[in-house]
Design a protein around this motif. Structure first.
Motif, short mmCIF file in Angstrom:
data_model
loop_
_atom_site.label_atom_id
_atom_site.label_comp_id
_atom_site.label_asym_id
_atom_site.label_seq_id
_atom_site.Cartn_x
_atom_site.Cartn_y
_atom_site.Cartn_z
N ARG A 42 0.66 -1.12 0.16
CA ARG A 42 -0.37 -0.13 0.01
C ARG A 42 0.87 0.96 0.29
O ARG A 42 1.93 1.06 0.82
CB ARG A 42 -0.64 0.18 1.01
N TYR A 134 -10.04 5.00 1.31
CA TYR A 134 -10.39 4.39 -0.32
C TYR A 134 -10.80 5.15 -1.51
O TYR A 134 -12.05 6.03 -1.06
CB TYR A 134 -10.54 3.25 0.12
N ASP A 136 -12.22 4.47 -4.57
CA ASP A 136 -12.93 3.33 -4.69
C ASP A 136 -12.93 2.29 -4.70
O ASP A 136 -12.68 1.66 -3.34
CB ASP A 136 -13.07 3.43 -6.53
N ARG A 137 -13.89 1.11 -4.54
CA ARG A 137 -13.77 -0.59 -4.04
C ARG A 137 -13.17 -1.28 -4.71
O ARG A 137 -12.69 -2.22 -3.55
CB ARG A 137 -15.47 -0.54 -4.51
N TYR A 138 -12.20 -0.97 -5.36
CA TYR A 138 -11.08 -1.70 -6.31
C TYR A 138 -9.56 -1.41 -5.37
O TYR A 138 -8.41 -1.92 -4.94
CB TYR A 138 -11.34 -2.19 -7.34
N ASP A 139 -9.64 -0.05 -4.37
CA ASP A 139 -8.59 0.30 -4.63
C ASP A 139 -7.84 0.35 -2.90
O ASP A 139 -8.45 -0.47 -2.21
CB ASP A 139 -8.75 2.05 -4.12
N ASP A 140 -6.87 -0.71 -2.89
CA ASP A 140 -5.92 -0.78 -1.64
C ASP A 140 -6.01 0.14 -0.71
O ASP A 140 -5.29 -0.10 0.37
CB ASP A 140 -4.28 -1.30 -2.27
#
Length: 157
Positions: A42, A134, A136-140
């Motif tokens: 990250r 975060y 969006d939903r797929y962000d680490d």
């Protein structure tokens, strides 16, 4: 009970030491590779004063176990976030912790934490907050530390 003769005891000791060495050797070889694949990298930055703040008033350390308050504000760049609050004693030991999540907790508020006079000494305590944002939903997620704040718990008069 059966008695073990000297040569058998020596051989048994050798086998046990070999098994222990093999077990420890495999643990050292296997652990780093499995640990490296388990965590995703990250982006981490230093102190980010714009991501939030913490504070607590100076208070009196009361007898027994009591609740004390601290206030927080989380303002990360992303729409979703998590914040890890940690209270450190004057000796640097973690004495209270709480995790806040954007879906459940308000972005600003007052929280209570419990301390027992028998387990902590009066003095200057530190509040640390680590915020993960975060996009969006797929962000680490991007991680930043908020500058620590301090408060005093003094002895009753």
């Amino acid at each position: 009970m059966t008695s073990v003769t000297r040569p058998e005891a020596s051989m048994l000791r050798t086998v046990l030491l070999a098994l222990i060495g093999l077990t420890l050797g495999l643990g050292v070889l296997v652990a780093p590779s499995s640990a490296a694949t388990a965590t995703a990298p990250r982006t981490t930055t230093g102190y980010e004063p714009t991501w939030g703040r913490t504070s607590a008033p100076n208070q009196t350390l009361r007898r027994g176990c009591r609740n004390y308050r601290l206030s927080y504000r989380v303002t990360p760049p992303g729409s979703r976030w998590t914040a890890e609050l940690r209270v450190l004693s004057p000796r640097g030991r973690s004495v209270a912790a709480r995790t806040l999540v954007s879906e459940k907790d308000a972005a600003a508020g007052v929280r209570r934490f419990q301390l027992c006079r028998a387990t902590v000494a009066p003095g200057r305590f530190t509040i640390r907050m680590l915020v993960t944002s975060y996009a969006d939903r797929y962000d680490d997620g991007s991680v930043a530390r908020v500058a620590p704040s301090h408060f005093r718990l003094r002895r009753p008069r």
